[in-house]
Scaffold this motif. Structure first.
Motif, mmCIF file in Angstrom:
data_model
loop_
_atom_site.group_PDB
_atom_site.id
_atom_site.type_symbol
_atom_site.label_atom_id
_atom_site.label_comp_id
_atom_site.label_asym_id
_atom_site.label_seq_id
_atom_site.Cartn_x
_atom_site.Cartn_y
_atom_site.Cartn_z
ATOM 1 N N ASN A 277 1.030 -1.315 0.146
ATOM 2 C CA ASN A 277 0.627 0.148 0.313
ATOM 3 C C ASN A 277 0.705 1.424 0.126
ATOM 4 O O ASN A 277 1.357 1.838 0.707
ATOM 5 N N SER A 278 0.314 2.319 -1.454
ATOM 6 C CA SER A 278 0.787 3.495 -1.079
ATOM 7 C C SER A 278 0.363 4.360 -0.413
ATOM 8 O O SER A 278 -0.795 4.526 0.653
ATOM 9 N N ASN A 284 3.675 2.994 -8.208
ATOM 10 C CA ASN A 284 3.035 1.948 -8.444
ATOM 11 C C ASN A 284 4.332 1.524 -8.909
ATOM 12 O O ASN A 284 5.059 0.007 -8.262
ATOM 13 N N GLU A 285 6.102 1.926 -9.275
ATOM 14 C CA GLU A 285 7.062 0.950 -9.903
ATOM 15 C C GLU A 285 7.949 0.504 -8.666
ATOM 16 O O GLU A 285 7.944 -0.134 -8.601
ATOM 17 N N VAL A 286 7.836 1.655 -8.127
ATOM 18 C CA VAL A 286 8.567 1.104 -6.728
ATOM 19 C C VAL A 286 7.473 0.135 -6.041
ATOM 20 O O VAL A 286 8.115 -0.252 -5.274
ATOM 21 N N LEU A 287 6.285 0.561 -5.523
ATOM 22 C CA LEU A 287 6.200 -1.076 -4.940
ATOM 23 C C LEU A 287 5.621 -2.231 -5.602
ATOM 24 O O LEU A 287 6.085 -3.869 -4.745
ATOM 25 N N LEU A 310 -0.868 -4.200 -5.483
ATOM 26 C CA LEU A 310 -0.924 -3.134 -4.563
ATOM 27 C C LEU A 310 -1.240 -1.656 -5.507
ATOM 28 O O LEU A 310 -2.103 -1.652 -6.471
ATOM 29 N N GLY A 311 -1.337 -0.471 -4.428
ATOM 30 C CA GLY A 311 -1.106 0.729 -5.344
ATOM 31 C C GLY A 311 -2.003 1.471 -4.261
ATOM 32 O O GLY A 311 -1.706 1.322 -2.661
ATOM 33 N N PRO A 312 -2.224 2.508 -4.375
ATOM 34 C CA PRO A 312 -3.187 3.631 -3.419
ATOM 35 C C PRO A 312 -4.078 3.116 -2.531
ATOM 36 O O PRO A 312 -4.867 4.061 -2.921
ATOM 37 N N ALA A 354 -10.398 2.910 -6.444
ATOM 38 C CA ALA A 354 -9.188 2.807 -6.447
ATOM 39 C C ALA A 354 -8.756 1.437 -6.891
ATOM 40 O O ALA A 354 -7.519 0.845 -6.734
ATOM 41 N N TRP A 355 -9.785 0.485 -6.463
ATOM 42 C CA TRP A 355 -9.096 -1.158 -6.458
ATOM 43 C C TRP A 355 -9.208 -1.617 -7.950
ATOM 44 O O TRP A 355 -9.496 -1.444 -8.793
ATOM 45 N N ARG A 356 -7.791 -2.553 -7.523
ATOM 46 C CA ARG A 356 -7.668 -3.179 -9.193
ATOM 47 C C ARG A 356 -7.553 -5.034 -9.001
ATOM 48 O O ARG A 356 -7.019 -5.432 -7.937
#
Length: 357
Positions: A277-278, A284-287, A310-312, A354-356
């Motif tokens: 979680n950001s 996203n690249e770092v996550l 992953l993501g914010p 927000a959900w992927r």
């Protein structure tokens, strides 16, 4: 003769956010959300975002109310009891039948106190409500947490995903609440950040910052003190290993919250769901790189990642940091539910911003 006050220029202010007016930041954000997602509406007076078909949906489904961030009240402020009670009334209109409402929040004192007041009032008025506060932060041990318990981070999102899947399928409130409580009891989160969050007050007055070349392990979502400050900043591999130690080590009696059978190579509960979680500004690249390292380290310890996202997802404005959340999936033989059921709830399609999947 001019006075000092007349000759001195006003102090410069450094802004930290693109906003119009700090006092309207929440209203602006939530109004904008309804443009991004037109099947949502915003009740400005009580700061409630709700689905447009709520009156019809609530007749045949358990409804859920979640609050754990800037979307309630003012930024970082607890919602009032009146706001929560109004949301409950919206979920259970008097003109029709209702399956009941699940209320969920992170484990913060103000949220719980106000939710308790609202729910007591609602139950006295005949509304059917179940309340689950979620504390998943393993940085806060049993000794420090005491009766208050752990802080809420992104773990509540994992439990709420499962509960809402059951609600969508038409399960009753008792079952939805049972699964919510079970998943919340099998989730843990640890976060790390480079700085405490800057509130959208248009200046840097009163902003506490960390020393240079320092990160804080276990920082809370609102900038609460963490477990330790680390300097110099370690590389990602040892940092993620340290974070996973806090999540997986069942020999640590103060922080062994996720009930794995073993810290390494468990036999029948070695499968997990992993969430990176950001906290606001981590890309996203770092996550993705962190997810790669976490996957390798978990496999080395005998765990298997069955699902990854992953993501914010649970953010704290622009906080520069991230969190790792692990959900211990039930054994194949089952506990409150079996592993196949748990994964089915996780895979249930959702239609949110927000959900992927």
């Amino acid at each position: 003769m001019a006075t000092d006050a007349q000759t001195k220029a006003p102090p410069n202010k450094e802004t930290f956010h693109f906003i119009n007016e700090p006092t309207e930041a929440i209203n602006d954000a939530l109004t904008g959300l309804t443009y991004l997602k037109p099947d949502l509406s915003y009740y400005r007076e009580y700061k409630v975002v709700y689905r447009n078909d709520l009156p019809e949906f609530s007749k045949d489904h358990v409804t859920t109310i979640g609050f754990a961030g800037g979307g309630h009240g003012t930024v970082f402020a607890s919602p009032t009891a009146a706001q929560i009670f109004e949301a409950i009334k919206m979920c259970q209109p008097p003109s029709g039948k209702s399956r009941g409402t699940l209320v969920v929040c992170g484990n913060y004192t103000g949220d719980i106190l106000n939710a308790g007041l609202a729910i007591t009032r609602a139950q006295a008025a005949g509304y059917k409500v179940h309340f689950t506060p979620v504390g998943d932060d393993v940085a806060v041990g049993r000794k420090k947490g005491g009766k208050v318990g752990r802080r809420g981070l992104s773990g509540h999102l994992v439990a709420l995903k499962s509960a809402c899947a059951l609600a969508q399928r038409g399960e009753n409130l008792e079952r939805v609440a049972e699964v919510m409580e079970y998943v919340a009891g099998n989730v843990g989160t640890i976060a790390v950040a480079f700085d405490r969050v800057a509130l959208p007050n248009a200046n840097i007055t009163g902003l506490q910052t960390l020393p240079s070349a320092t990160i804080e392990l276990g920082m809370g979502a609102h900038g609460e003190p963490g477990l330790q400050q680390i300097s110099p900043i370690p590389s990602l591999e040892p940092l993620i290993s340290q974070m996973l130690n806090l999540l997986l080590d069942i020999s640590d009696q103060d922080r062994a919250f996720i009930p794995f059978s073993k810290s390494a190579n468990p036999s029948d509960d070695n499968e997990v769901v992993l969430l990176l979680n950001s906290l606001g500004s981590t890309s996203n690249e770092v996550l993705a790189r962190m997810a790669e390292l976490a996957n390798a380290e978990l496999e080395r310890r005998g765990f298997k990642i069955r699902r990854l996202t992953l993501g914010p997802l649970v953010t704290s404005l622009k906080m520069s940091g991230f969190g790792i959340t692990i959900w211990r999936l039930p054994p194949d033989s089952g506990e409150t539910m079996c592993r196949k059921e748990a994964l089915g709830q996780w895979d249930e399609p959702v239609d949110v911003v927000a959900w992927r999947q």
